[in-house]
Design a protein around this motif. Structure first.
Motif, PDB file in Angstrom:
ATOM      1  N   GLY A  13       8.174  -4.225  -4.553  1.00 59.79           N
ATOM      2  CA  GLY A  13       8.936  -4.294  -5.794  1.00 59.79           C
ATOM      3  C   GLY A  13       8.078  -4.266  -7.034  1.00 59.79           C
ATOM      4  O   GLY A  13       8.603  -4.353  -8.154  1.00 59.79           O
ATOM      5  N   GLN A  14       6.775  -4.138  -6.868  1.00 59.29           N
ATOM      6  CA  GLN A  14       5.874  -4.062  -8.012  1.00 59.29           C
ATOM      7  C   GLN A  14       5.859  -2.633  -8.559  1.00 59.29           C
ATOM      8  O   GLN A  14       5.433  -1.702  -7.879  1.00 59.29           O
ATOM      9  CB  GLN A  14       4.456  -4.468  -7.620  1.00 59.29           C
ATOM     10  CG  GLN A  14       4.292  -5.933  -7.275  1.00 59.29           C
ATOM     11  CD  GLN A  14       4.398  -6.841  -8.488  1.00 59.29           C
ATOM     12  OE1 GLN A  14       4.181  -6.408  -9.617  1.00 59.29           O
ATOM     13  NE2 GLN A  14       4.730  -8.099  -8.257  1.00 59.29           N
ATOM     14  N   VAL A  15       6.322  -2.458  -9.808  1.00 65.97           N
ATOM     15  CA  VAL A  15       6.356  -1.143 -10.432  1.00 65.97           C
ATOM     16  C   VAL A  15       4.945  -0.758 -10.867  1.00 65.97           C
ATOM     17  O   VAL A  15       4.246  -1.535 -11.537  1.00 65.97           O
ATOM     18  CB  VAL A  15       7.311  -1.134 -11.651  1.00 65.97           C
ATOM     19  CG1 VAL A  15       7.228   0.202 -12.384  1.00 65.97           C
ATOM     20  CG2 VAL A  15       8.743  -1.399 -11.197  1.00 65.97           C
ATOM     21  N   ARG A  16       4.532   0.452 -10.505  1.00 70.37           N
ATOM     22  CA  ARG A  16       3.194   0.937 -10.851  1.00 70.37           C
ATOM     23  C   ARG A  16       3.200   1.777 -12.120  1.00 70.37           C
ATOM     24  O   ARG A  16       2.289   1.676 -12.937  1.00 70.37           O
ATOM     25  CB  ARG A  16       2.648   1.782  -9.703  1.00 70.37           C
ATOM     26  CG  ARG A  16       2.512   1.059  -8.364  1.00 70.37           C
ATOM     27  CD  ARG A  16       1.217   0.274  -8.275  1.00 70.37           C
ATOM     28  NE  ARG A  16       1.021  -0.257  -6.935  1.00 70.37           N
ATOM     29  CZ  ARG A  16       0.449   0.415  -5.929  1.00 70.37           C
ATOM     30  NH1 ARG A  16       0.039   1.659  -6.134  1.00 70.37           N
ATOM     31  NH2 ARG A  16       0.307  -0.140  -4.750  1.00 70.37           N
ATOM     32  N   GLN A  27       0.810  -1.212   0.000  1.00 75.00           N
ATOM     33  CA  GLN A  27       0.000   0.000   0.000  1.00 75.00           C
ATOM     34  C   GLN A  27       0.850   1.271   0.000  1.00 75.00           C
ATOM     35  O   GLN A  27       0.321   2.359  -0.212  1.00 75.00           O
ATOM     36  CB  GLN A  27      -0.924   0.016   1.235  1.00 75.00           C
ATOM     37  CG  GLN A  27      -1.951  -1.116   1.254  1.00 75.00           C
ATOM     38  CD  GLN A  27      -2.749  -1.133   2.538  1.00 75.00           C
ATOM     39  OE1 GLN A  27      -2.212  -0.887   3.621  1.00 75.00           O
ATOM     40  NE2 GLN A  27      -4.041  -1.427   2.423  1.00 75.00           N
ATOM     41  N   SER A  28       2.149   1.118   0.223  1.00 81.09           N
ATOM     42  CA  SER A  28       3.057   2.271   0.266  1.00 81.09           C
ATOM     43  C   SER A  28       3.647   2.528  -1.113  1.00 81.09           C
ATOM     44  O   SER A  28       3.791   1.610  -1.921  1.00 81.09           O
ATOM     45  CB  SER A  28       4.178   2.027   1.273  1.00 81.09           C
ATOM     46  OG  SER A  28       3.670   1.797   2.566  1.00 81.09           O
ATOM     47  N   LEU A  29       4.004   3.762  -1.374  1.00 80.85           N
ATOM     48  CA  LEU A  29       4.608   4.123  -2.651  1.00 80.85           C
ATOM     49  C   LEU A  29       6.056   4.554  -2.456  1.00 80.85           C
ATOM     50  O   LEU A  29       6.375   5.293  -1.511  1.00 80.85           O
ATOM     51  CB  LEU A  29       3.838   5.270  -3.315  1.00 80.85           C
ATOM     52  CG  LEU A  29       2.448   4.944  -3.865  1.00 80.85           C
ATOM     53  CD1 LEU A  29       1.837   6.196  -4.485  1.00 80.85           C
ATOM     54  CD2 LEU A  29       2.526   3.824  -4.898  1.00 80.85           C
ATOM     55  N   TYR A  30       6.917   4.072  -3.346  1.00 84.28           N
ATOM     56  CA  TYR A  30       8.329   4.425  -3.337  1.00 84.28           C
ATOM     57  C   TYR A  30       8.713   4.874  -4.745  1.00 84.28           C
ATOM     58  O   TYR A  30       8.219   4.332  -5.735  1.00 84.28           O
ATOM     59  CB  TYR A  30       9.180   3.246  -2.885  1.00 84.28           C
ATOM     60  CG  TYR A  30       8.916   2.861  -1.450  1.00 84.28           C
ATOM     61  CD1 TYR A  30       9.691   3.389  -0.420  1.00 84.28           C
ATOM     62  CD2 TYR A  30       7.865   2.010  -1.125  1.00 84.28           C
ATOM     63  CE1 TYR A  30       9.429   3.061   0.903  1.00 84.28           C
ATOM     64  CE2 TYR A  30       7.586   1.684   0.194  1.00 84.28           C
ATOM     65  CZ  TYR A  30       8.380   2.223   1.203  1.00 84.28           C
ATOM     66  OH  TYR A  30       8.112   1.912   2.517  1.00 84.28           O
ATOM     67  N   ARG A  49      -0.890  10.070 -12.408  1.00 79.14           N
ATOM     68  CA  ARG A  49      -1.271   8.908 -13.212  1.00 79.14           C
ATOM     69  C   ARG A  49      -1.467   7.665 -12.349  1.00 79.14           C
ATOM     70  O   ARG A  49      -2.135   6.717 -12.766  1.00 79.14           O
ATOM     71  CB  ARG A  49      -0.225   8.644 -14.289  1.00 79.14           C
ATOM     72  CG  ARG A  49      -0.159   9.737 -15.354  1.00 79.14           C
ATOM     73  CD  ARG A  49       0.709   9.308 -16.533  1.00 79.14           C
ATOM     74  NE  ARG A  49       0.795  10.346 -17.545  1.00 79.14           N
ATOM     75  CZ  ARG A  49       1.783  11.223 -17.656  1.00 79.14           C
ATOM     76  NH1 ARG A  49       2.801  11.169 -16.788  1.00 79.14           N
ATOM     77  NH2 ARG A  49       1.783  12.138 -18.602  1.00 79.14           N
ATOM     78  N   CYS A  50      -0.850   7.672 -11.167  1.00 79.08           N
ATOM     79  CA  CYS A  50      -1.015   6.552 -10.238  1.00 79.08           C
ATOM     80  C   CYS A  50      -2.183   6.788  -9.280  1.00 79.08           C
ATOM     81  O   CYS A  50      -2.456   5.952  -8.411  1.00 79.08           O
ATOM     82  CB  CYS A  50       0.258   6.349  -9.418  1.00 79.08           C
ATOM     83  SG  CYS A  50       1.691   5.842 -10.378  1.00 79.08           S
ATOM     84  N   GLY A  51      -2.851   7.938  -9.417  1.00 78.25           N
ATOM     85  CA  GLY A  51      -3.938   8.282  -8.514  1.00 78.25           C
ATOM     86  C   GLY A  51      -3.446   8.635  -7.128  1.00 78.25           C
ATOM     87  O   GLY A  51      -4.147   8.398  -6.128  1.00 78.25           O
ATOM     88  N   VAL A  67       7.727   4.631 -10.188  1.00 76.57           N
ATOM     89  CA  VAL A  67       6.899   4.573  -8.982  1.00 76.57           C
ATOM     90  C   VAL A  67       6.464   3.132  -8.771  1.00 76.57           C
ATOM     91  O   VAL A  67       5.972   2.471  -9.694  1.00 76.57           O
ATOM     92  CB  VAL A  67       5.648   5.470  -9.106  1.00 76.57           C
ATOM     93  CG1 VAL A  67       4.802   5.373  -7.834  1.00 76.57           C
ATOM     94  CG2 VAL A  67       6.047   6.914  -9.354  1.00 76.57           C
ATOM     95  N   GLY A  68       6.667   2.637  -7.545  1.00 76.99           N
ATOM     96  CA  GLY A  68       6.263   1.274  -7.231  1.00 76.99           C
ATOM     97  C   GLY A  68       5.861   1.153  -5.778  1.00 76.99           C
ATOM     98  O   GLY A  68       5.952   2.123  -5.007  1.00 76.99           O
TER      99      GLY A  68
END
Length: 327
Positions: A28-31, A6-9, A63-65, A23-24
């Motif tokens: 490690g999942q790239v958004r 739920q966190s963004l890095y 774009r990631c909301g 942005v992910g």
């Protein structure tokens, strides 16, 4: 407590021609991946660099909301930003735009390439593009060592700029009657739509982006060498040896003569040039250690470093990042 997914890095790789923003989440999942203009802190004003970074961050997060207040970690890896004063100034500028809990780290663009090529394991990244630098670490926590990267007046040995500069010198030496003929004369004049070598003076010294535009001629040198032009072959061989010495210097400082090398930058995209570098390495040492090409954008390395700063990164995380990029 916020879960990692739920966190963004964010990882940003800023260079002299473009800037990438990844942005992910915390696993490690790239958004999303965003693109912006140049953010080299030495070739652009601070105001220009800051404006481009802010716009890129805002657009990519939108774009990631999300917004900057949703970011848990930010890793800025910027060309020309390796000095402590540069890092401190950029961190000070960015801090007010994020929450108090956001971890912000600023490093050079070489650190991003290193992380993208090693996922935090011991190694050296050798960058040969417009400029050149060798950068190595034994882990994300260890001290960094570097050789080169001192700019086109003090360094950049083996770079695209140096290849092109030597090519134009060879063209002018032949024009004077002081050097051998080279096919690069015709190729350079045709590329630049010039009538004679003397016209290079106005083109070179009057160009507002001289360094970048000159380096862009390096493909002419490599192509000429591939076709057997002896002058071009010498220029490429000398560049390969210069890059080898950058690697040797960093290996020595890190105390390991067999550290793997990750080759990055535009020059290595030419198989002929990459082969010339491998030959130079093996000429000095038949067991020169592993060497491989960087296959991922350095910006994902910056993202990895943001995760590492939060205690969420491992080599396994790197595999997750790679997989999410292929989706």
């Amino acid at each position: 407590m916020t879960r990692p997914e739920q966190s963004l890095y964010i990882g940003i790789d800023g260079g002299g021609s473009k800037t990438l923003c990844v942005v992910g989440d915390g696993t490690g999942q790239v958004r999303h991946v965003g693109y912006g203009g140049a953010t080299n802190v030495k070739s652009s004003t601070r105001a220009e660099t800051e404006a481009i970074l802010l716009q890129l961050l805002e657009e990519t997060l939108t774009r990631c909301g999300a917004s900057m207040m949703d970011v848990a970690g930010l890793s800025l890896c910027l060309a020309g930003g390796h000095r402590p004063s540069d890092k401190a100034a950029m961190k000070q500028f960015m801090t007010p735009y994020f929450s108090r809990e956001t971890r912000i780290v600023v490093q050079s663009d070489a650190a991003a390439a290193w992380a993208a090529g090693t996922w935090g394991q011991p190694g050296i990244v050798l960058i040969a593009g417009t400029g050149s630098i060798a950068y190595g670490r034994l882990s994300p926590e260890s001290s960094e060592e570097r050789a080169g990267g001192w700019g086109y007046l003090l360094g950049d040995e083996g770079s695209g700029f140096e290849l092109s500069r030597k090519a134009l010198q060879a063209v002018m030496r032949h024009y004077d009657g002081r050097g051998p003929a080279t096919s690069m004369t015709e190729a350079v004049l045709a590329r630049l739509e010039l009538d004679q070598p003397e016209a290079l003076i106005d083109w070179l010294y009057g160009h507002p982006a001289m360094r970048r535009e000159l380096a862009a001629l390096s493909d002419i040198v490599i192509h000429a060498a591939m076709k057997g032009d002896s002058v071009a072959e010498t220029i490429v061989a000398e560049a390969a040896c210069e890059l080898r010495e950058l690697v040797r210097a960093v290996r020595k400082r890190l105390g390991d003569e067999r550290l793997p090398v990750i080759a990055a930058g535009g020059l290595f995209s030419a198989p002929y040039f990459y082969s010339a570098f491998i030959a130079a390495l093996q000429q000095r040492d038949k067991e020169a250690g592993e060497c491989r090409l960087l296959t991922l954008p350095p910006a994902v390395g910056a993202y990895y470093l943001a995760l590492h700063e939060a205690g969420l990164a491992s080599p396994a995380t790197g595999k997750i990042i790679e997989s999410s990029l292929r989706l």
